[in-house]
Design a protein around this motif. Sequence first.
Motif, PDB file in Angstrom:
ATOM      1  N   PHE A 172       0.878  -1.178   0.000  1.00  9.15           N
ATOM      2  CA  PHE A 172       0.000   0.000   0.000  1.00  9.15           C
ATOM      3  C   PHE A 172       0.914   1.227   0.000  1.00  9.15           C
ATOM      4  N   LEU A 173       1.438   1.595  -1.156  1.00  6.03           N
ATOM      5  CA  LEU A 173       2.561   2.526  -1.196  1.00  6.03           C
ATOM      6  C   LEU A 173       2.201   3.927  -0.721  1.00  6.03           C
ATOM      7  N   LEU A 203       7.404  -2.203  -4.763  1.00  6.70           N
ATOM      8  CA  LEU A 203       6.448  -1.191  -4.315  1.00  6.70           C
ATOM      9  C   LEU A 203       5.174  -1.317  -5.135  1.00  6.70           C
ATOM     10  N   ALA A 204       4.048  -1.393  -4.456  1.00  3.92           N
ATOM     11  CA  ALA A 204       2.792  -1.627  -5.164  1.00  3.92           C
ATOM     12  C   ALA A 204       1.660  -0.820  -4.558  1.00  3.92           C
ATOM     13  N   ASP A 205       0.647  -0.612  -5.369  1.00  2.00           N
ATOM     14  CA  ASP A 205      -0.583   0.019  -4.914  1.00  2.00           C
ATOM     15  C   ASP A 205      -1.654  -0.306  -5.947  1.00  2.00           C
ATOM     16  N   ILE A 206      -2.897  -0.338  -5.521  1.00  2.00           N
ATOM     17  CA  ILE A 206      -3.997  -0.594  -6.441  1.00  2.00           C
ATOM     18  C   ILE A 206      -4.315   0.641  -7.272  1.00  2.00           C
ATOM     19  N   VAL A 209       1.534  -9.089  -3.768  1.00  2.00           N
ATOM     20  CA  VAL A 209       2.848  -8.582  -3.331  1.00  2.00           C
ATOM     21  C   VAL A 209       3.316  -9.319  -2.080  1.00  2.00           C
ATOM     22  N   ILE A 210       2.443  -9.445  -1.096  1.00  2.00           N
ATOM     23  CA  ILE A 210       2.828 -10.114   0.149  1.00  2.00           C
ATOM     24  C   ILE A 210       3.206 -11.566  -0.108  1.00  2.00           C
ATOM     25  N   ILE A 252       4.618  -1.799  -9.180  1.00  2.00           N
ATOM     26  CA  ILE A 252       3.531  -2.635  -9.679  1.00  2.00           C
ATOM     27  C   ILE A 252       2.182  -2.049  -9.271  1.00  2.00           C
ATOM     28  N   THR A 253       1.230  -2.070 -10.197  1.00  2.00           N
ATOM     29  CA  THR A 253      -0.160  -1.777  -9.857  1.00  2.00           C
ATOM     30  C   THR A 253      -0.873  -3.110  -9.681  1.00  2.00           C
ATOM     31  N   CYS A 254      -1.221  -3.442  -8.451  1.00  2.00           N
ATOM     32  CA  CYS A 254      -1.846  -4.741  -8.218  1.00  2.00           C
ATOM     33  C   CYS A 254      -2.452  -4.803  -6.825  1.00  2.00           C
TER      34      CYS A 254
END
Length: 268
Positions: free
Chosen positions: A35-36, A52-55, A164-165, A157-159
């Motif tokens: 949840f960046l 690093l990711a976020d939706i 990610v976890i 990444i957008t996901c």
Amino acid sequence: MSLIPFLKWAGGKRWLVKRHKDLFPDHFNVYYEPFLGAGSVYFYLNPTRAVLADINEELITAYSAIRDNWRGLQDLLVLHQENHDKEYYYFMRDESPIDPTEKAARFIYLNRTCFNGIYRVNLQGRFNVPIGTKEKVILDTDDFRSVSELLLRAELITCDFEHVINASNTSDFVFADPPYTVRHNQNGFIKYNENLFSWNDQVRLADSLWRAKNRGVKIMSTNANHLSVRELYEERNFNIQSISRYSSISASPEKRNQYEEIIIRANI
């Protein structure tokens, strides 16, 4: 030297890295942040390798643009600064640029000049936060070159967070800061967060972190200090402690106050 986040973000963790440095692990392999948001912990830790990711696709586009073309983005922000007024703000709010650098510059411009730095979209997915009182688009703390150099060591990444976890392994470090979705305060953002992050998502997050803990991953997560949330993690044998923070999201000064959150940790 830690970098200053370039975004203001609801629920940002600048206060956490400022007051609770001792809670973070000294050593780890790959840093994972699902949840960046504004990335306060990432910029503080300055890791050698990161995922690093976020939706939020617009958010990840902003980070990618700084990494790939920070000079072009900075030049566009200068133009936004020169043109900024109420009419220009709402004109840009209605725009839909295609070029990644233009998209990123619009995103950062709106973040810096909208009300309280809130990111919120309508049912059509359009950003709909009104103009705020701040007029500075270029900040004294901006160091896009250094941010770009740091991001060259990261995968963006957008996901969904679970993807990610699940990718983390023994001695990696996962920092998870989800939207808070229980009514522990009156900041006017809860209903929107509930649409973003349901109770089922809270359970799915706890399960994802539990599996990572059992793989030997170092875990640190933040959440609202609410009985239902505490029970999720107590049942999964995490270490939990309460800390207070100052919340300034509310438009009403009397509703800005000290609020308790919990820090959830394992293998640290």
